[in-house]
Design a protein around this motif. Structure first.
Motif, PDB file in Angstrom:
ATOM      1  N   UNK A 233      -5.588   7.233  14.059  1.00  0.00           N
ATOM      2  CA  UNK A 233      -6.828   7.388  13.181  1.00  0.00           C
ATOM      3  C   UNK A 233      -8.126   7.116  13.980  1.00  0.00           C
TER       4      UNK A 233
ATOM      5  N   UNK B   2      -6.556  11.897  -3.084  1.00  0.00           N
ATOM      6  CA  UNK B   2      -5.802  10.993  -2.217  1.00  0.00           C
ATOM      7  C   UNK B   2      -6.199   9.774  -2.777  1.00  0.00           C
TER       8      UNK B   2
ATOM      9  N   UNK C 255      -3.263   7.028  -4.147  1.00  0.00           N
ATOM     10  CA  UNK C 255      -2.968   5.749  -3.178  1.00  0.00           C
ATOM     11  C   UNK C 255      -3.613   4.747  -3.572  1.00  0.00           C
TER      12      UNK C 255
ATOM     13  N   UNK D 191      -1.467  -0.500  15.742  1.00  0.00           N
ATOM     14  CA  UNK D 191      -0.323   0.234  15.516  1.00  0.00           C
ATOM     15  C   UNK D 191      -0.562   1.508  16.075  1.00  0.00           C
TER      16      UNK D 191
ATOM     17  N   UNK E 238      -6.618   3.954  -2.409  1.00  0.00           N
ATOM     18  CA  UNK E 238      -7.142   3.272  -1.188  1.00  0.00           C
ATOM     19  C   UNK E 238      -8.234   4.396  -0.721  1.00  0.00           C
TER      20      UNK E 238
ATOM     21  N   UNK F   2      -0.313   4.277  14.294  1.00  0.00           N
ATOM     22  CA  UNK F   2      -1.038   4.725  13.282  1.00  0.00           C
ATOM     23  C   UNK F   2      -2.459   4.581  13.300  1.00  0.00           C
ATOM     24  N   UNK F   3      -2.945   3.536  13.683  1.00  0.00           N
ATOM     25  CA  UNK F   3      -4.282   3.126  13.839  1.00  0.00           C
ATOM     26  C   UNK F   3      -4.734   3.690  15.228  1.00  0.00           C
TER      27      UNK F   3
ATOM     28  N   UNK G 273     -10.146   5.732   5.882  1.00  0.00           N
ATOM     29  CA  UNK G 273      -9.173   5.491   6.481  1.00  0.00           C
ATOM     30  C   UNK G 273      -9.036   6.606   7.516  1.00  0.00           C
ATOM     31  N   UNK G 274      -9.239   7.655   7.187  1.00  0.00           N
ATOM     32  CA  UNK G 274      -8.786   8.839   8.089  1.00  0.00           C
ATOM     33  C   UNK G 274     -10.016   9.464   8.786  1.00  0.00           C
TER      34      UNK G 274
ATOM     35  N   UNK H 103       1.438   6.898   1.652  1.00  0.00           N
ATOM     36  CA  UNK H 103       0.511   8.163   1.791  1.00  0.00           C
ATOM     37  C   UNK H 103      -0.869   7.699   2.353  1.00  0.00           C
ATOM     38  N   UNK H 104      -1.219   6.632   1.952  1.00  0.00           N
ATOM     39  CA  UNK H 104      -2.466   6.152   2.185  1.00  0.00           C
ATOM     40  C   UNK H 104      -2.942   5.904   3.708  1.00  0.00           C
ATOM     41  N   UNK H 105      -1.914   5.747   4.574  1.00  0.00           N
ATOM     42  CA  UNK H 105      -2.425   5.516   5.897  1.00  0.00           C
ATOM     43  C   UNK H 105      -3.092   4.221   6.318  1.00  0.00           C
ATOM     44  N   UNK H 106      -2.760   3.217   5.121  1.00  0.00           N
ATOM     45  CA  UNK H 106      -3.420   2.008   5.430  1.00  0.00           C
ATOM     46  C   UNK H 106      -3.005   1.214   6.853  1.00  0.00           C
ATOM     47  N   UNK H 107      -1.655   1.160   7.117  1.00  0.00           N
ATOM     48  CA  UNK H 107      -1.308   0.470   8.121  1.00  0.00           C
ATOM     49  C   UNK H 107      -1.011  -0.723   8.092  1.00  0.00           C
TER      50      UNK H 107
ATOM     51  N   UNK I  26       0.711  -1.252   0.176  1.00  0.00           N
ATOM     52  CA  UNK I  26      -0.134   0.076   0.169  1.00  0.00           C
ATOM     53  C   UNK I  26       0.907   1.470  -0.097  1.00  0.00           C
ATOM     54  N   UNK I  27       0.305   2.238  -0.732  1.00  0.00           N
ATOM     55  CA  UNK I  27       0.897   3.512  -0.750  1.00  0.00           C
ATOM     56  C   UNK I  27       1.433   4.007   0.661  1.00  0.00           C
TER      57      UNK I  27
END
Lengths: 300, 420
Positions: free
Chosen positions: B252, B219, B223, B246, B225, B248-249, B230-231, A90-94, A87-88
């Motif tokens: 989010x 975005x 990407x 994580x 996605x 990051x999660x 996601x955000x 930038x996507x923040x998919x994690x 995944x990119x």
């Protein structure tokens, strides 16, 4: 201006009503959608396939021991697929990038040792040759790699319920990689429970079984950086051997047994350049290890 | 004395009638017209959900659901209180959806609200209409669906459906059929009085949703996605969200939950405005763009309007302004909810259709009939923009609502131990 806008609206509505009706009546199948180039992001579908190799049925190079005569299919690999999930950033998919190795066998895999993964056999080894790395002798006697080097050895061990990665020095660099098993039925139904051992009726429904192992790209590198090679060997687990896998080899891709010394000579499977798989792939259902079973990385 | 009492009673009745008419903002329809519309709705709904009515197990919940929506429609036409009954329907739908979703996911499904990574990677996510705005560009240019759901799960169909709905109804979807809009509408309706009055809204906030739309479209395209999911999407707080595995999660999760608390709960509660729909929702922004194309709009009659500004205060999505009153129609962000109808004491606001002159009861074909003739009134009530708009969009909302409400009834019966 207003009339033009209304006419545009009517035109769009008429244009889109056709696919909408097709959707409602169930005619928008994935095959048809693929014809017009529509598909789900491959990352959600097992990854972008960068290599797929098929192996004919019944080409075992070693006879299966008597104890496992009824499990011939378990050692007869039918296909090996390598898919990349990235995944990119930038996507923040994690979700960390990974390489999916997918192995397919006919029928159901046996589980005489009552493994947590519902399959004890076979044990699979994949030697991965990433470009520009070192070479040493293979870990297991009786196997010669003709061609080039290898850099990583992936041991898929259903008996122990995990996959492991070794480097060329025999150092364990990753373990606890989960193996996902998926049973494919003739009618592609979802009757087979993923968490319970299938009963006899369900066993009869299984036409093929796929195993999926996800290798973190952080450990092994990105296979798109060059022409990677894979040596796939199908064998047996062995509780007494150092690697947990017996030196017996029953099937492999592009291999032959040398008459002079009975060594199995493996030809590499080259992934070559990236290409998009045009067709339907059995979607592997895979997962990372649960809480308490983290991937251990011991890089030297 | 009796005559005096009768006169007083008649006076009170007339006063109540005038008040009722003024309160509704739109004229109540005659009983024959109301019954005709409701019967037509019920017939269509029965035809569309008919296969669910064949057994008692599904027939009872679906039947009750259809009858409930039919009752709402009856009240809308009979009382003329469009906004009030629409809001009841809309908020009930939002609550029913949350119950139904959580029951399926948490109680009978996986047992928790988080979508595991393995499910995401196996394209096992549920389809959501908000995805349409993110999926459109990648679909057209890359042929790729960016949402983690199998493409045969009607992704393409949902996109097509959203486009068609936008073209026909414009942003009316946001007040009549949106799966999630009822949440902030519910909180906006809870208090009687406004606690924090918004007297002037900076243009940044008025058009921020368009910025969000542009951002997430770019975005998602770059990407591949679903960037909004996601955000930003706050409704993950009441449905499902990505598993927290994580930092990051964690970030989010904190973000979307905060957005939900502030824009869906707190601000609507305090301001009586639909702040999530007005400030953030990219789908609302998309539908605002299609408002330009949609044939339905909300018209302000210059002859009746006294520019008192009550409609501006009443509008929950900041779609009314002084310039609207001058232009004779609401702003492009109007969700056609009917709140301004109820607020206008002059009865100056109504639904209209672009380019179609509705003469109502004054149609030449009806001039042979007396003004209060039942047939003339019947035709006049039916042949009106409001009737056409409300009927068609309510049909859409009803179709979406019926299954969800039926599931809720099934859940209630299951909890009560009733087996059909």
């Amino acid at each position: 201006m207003k009339n033009n806008a209304i006419m545009l609206g009517v035109f769009l509505m008429a244009l889109l009503s056709i696919p909408a009706v097709m959707m409602v009546t169930g005619q928008l199948t994935d095959d048809r959608l693929a014809l017009i180039g529509l598909h789900t992001n491959p990352n959600y579908n097992g990854g972008i396939i960068i290599a797929r190799f098929d192996d004919p049925a019944g080409d075992l190079i070693d006879p299966v021991p008597d104890a496992f005569k009824g499990y011939k299919n378990a050692f007869d690999i039918r296909s090996f697929t390598v898919a990349r999930v990235v995944f990119s950033r930038l996507s923040g998919m994690g979700i960390a990038p990974r390489l999916n190795l997918v192995f397919e066998f006919d029928g159901r895999l046996p589980d005489p040792y009552d493994s947590s993964l519902q399959f004890s056999l076979p044990a699979i080894q994949v030697f991965i040759n990433a470009p520009d790395r070192s070479f040493t002798s293979p870990l297991l006697p009786g196997i010669a790699l003709t061609g080039k080097e290898w850099d990583f050895q992936v041991c898929i061990d259903g008996l122990h319920g995990q996959a492991r990665i070794y480097d060329t020095r025999g150092t364990l660099i990753g373990e606890g990689l989960s193996i996902a098993i998926k049973h494919i039925t003739a009618d592609n139904s979802d009757e087979i429970s993923k968490t319970h051992i299938p009963d006899k009726r369900q066993e009869d429904l299984i036409t093929s079984t796929s195993l999926n192992v996800a290798l973190p790209l952080d450990l092994i590198g990105d296979p798109l950086t060059g022409a990677w090679e894979y040596y796939v060997v199908i064998g047996m687990p062995d509780l007494n051997s150092p690697g947990g896998i017996s030196s017996s080899v029953f099937d492999c891709f592009k291999c032959s047994q040398r008459e002079t010394d009975n060594v199995i000579a493996l030809q590499p499977l080259r992934s070559g350049l990236y290409r998009q798989f045009q067709g339907k792939m059995h979607v592997p259902d895979f997962f990372f290890a649960g809480p308490g079973e983290k991937i251990k990385e011991r890089m030297k | 004395m009796i005559k005096t009492r009768l006169k007083e009673k008649q006076g009170r009745l007339e006063k109540a009638m005038i008040q009722k008419e003024h309160c509704t903002g739109t004229t109540p329809k005659s009983l024959p017209a109301t019954m005709f519309v409701v019967m037509a709705y019920l017939a269509l709904m029965t035809a569309l959900v008919g296969e669910n009515l064949t057994t008692l197990k599904t027939g009872l919940p679906y039947g009750l659901s259809v009858l409930f929506t039919g009752y709402i429609l009856f009240q809308i036409f009979n009382s003329g209180e469009v906004n009030r009954w629409r809001n009841i329907f809309f908020c009930t739908y939002a609550v029913a959806l949350v119950i139904s979703f959580l029951w399926e996911v948490v109680v009978t499904g996986r047992g928790h609200m988080w979508l595991m990574d393995r499910e995401t990677l196996a394209a096992e996510g549920p389809i959501c209409p908000i995805v349409s705005v993110m999926d459109l560009l990648p679909m057209i240019i890359n042929g790729t669906n960016v949402f983690p759901t199998a493409i045969e799960n009607s992704v393409f169909g949902v996109i097509a459906w959203v486009i068609v709905t936008g073209v026909v109804f414009g942003r009316g979807f946001c007040s009549w059929a949106c799966l999630f809009g009822g949440q902030d509408s519910l909180f906006a309706s809870m208090r009687q009085k406004v606690r924090w009055r918004i007297t002037h809204l900076h243009p940044f906030f008025r058009y921020s949703a368009f910025g969000v739309l542009a951002f997430i479209v770019l975005l998602s395209f770059s990407t591949l996605t679903p960037g909004y999911c996601i955000w930003l999407c706050p409704f993950k707080a009441t449905t499902e969200f990505f598993e927290i595995n994580s930092f990051l999660r964690v970030l989010q999760t904190f973000l979307f939950f905060s957005i939900w608390l502030v824009l869906v709960v707190l601000l609507p509660l305090m301001t009586k405005k639909r702040t999530q729909c007005g400030f953030l929702c990219p789908m609302g922004a998309y539908f605002s763009l299609t408002n330009k194309i949609s044939p339905f709009y909300v018209r302000i009659n210059h002859n009746s309007c006294t520019q008192c500004g009550r409609c501006i205060d009443a509008c929950p999505t900041f779609s009314m302004s002084r310039s609207s009153l001058v232009n004779g129609k609401t702003d492009t962000t109007c969700t056609k909810c009917g709140a301004c109808f109820a607020a206008c004491p002059q009865h100056a606001i109504s639904y209209a259709i672009k380019g179609v002159p509705f003469t109502g009861g004054d149609h030449p074909l009806l001039l042979n009939y007396k003004p209060h003739n039942t047939f003339r009134q019947f035709i006049a009530d039916l042949w009106e923009p409001g009737t056409l708009f409300v009927f068609t969009i309510f049909l859409l909302g009803g179709l979406l609502f019926t299954g969800t409400f039926a599931e809720n009834i099934t859940i209630l019966l299951t909890l009560a131990g009733v087996r059909l």
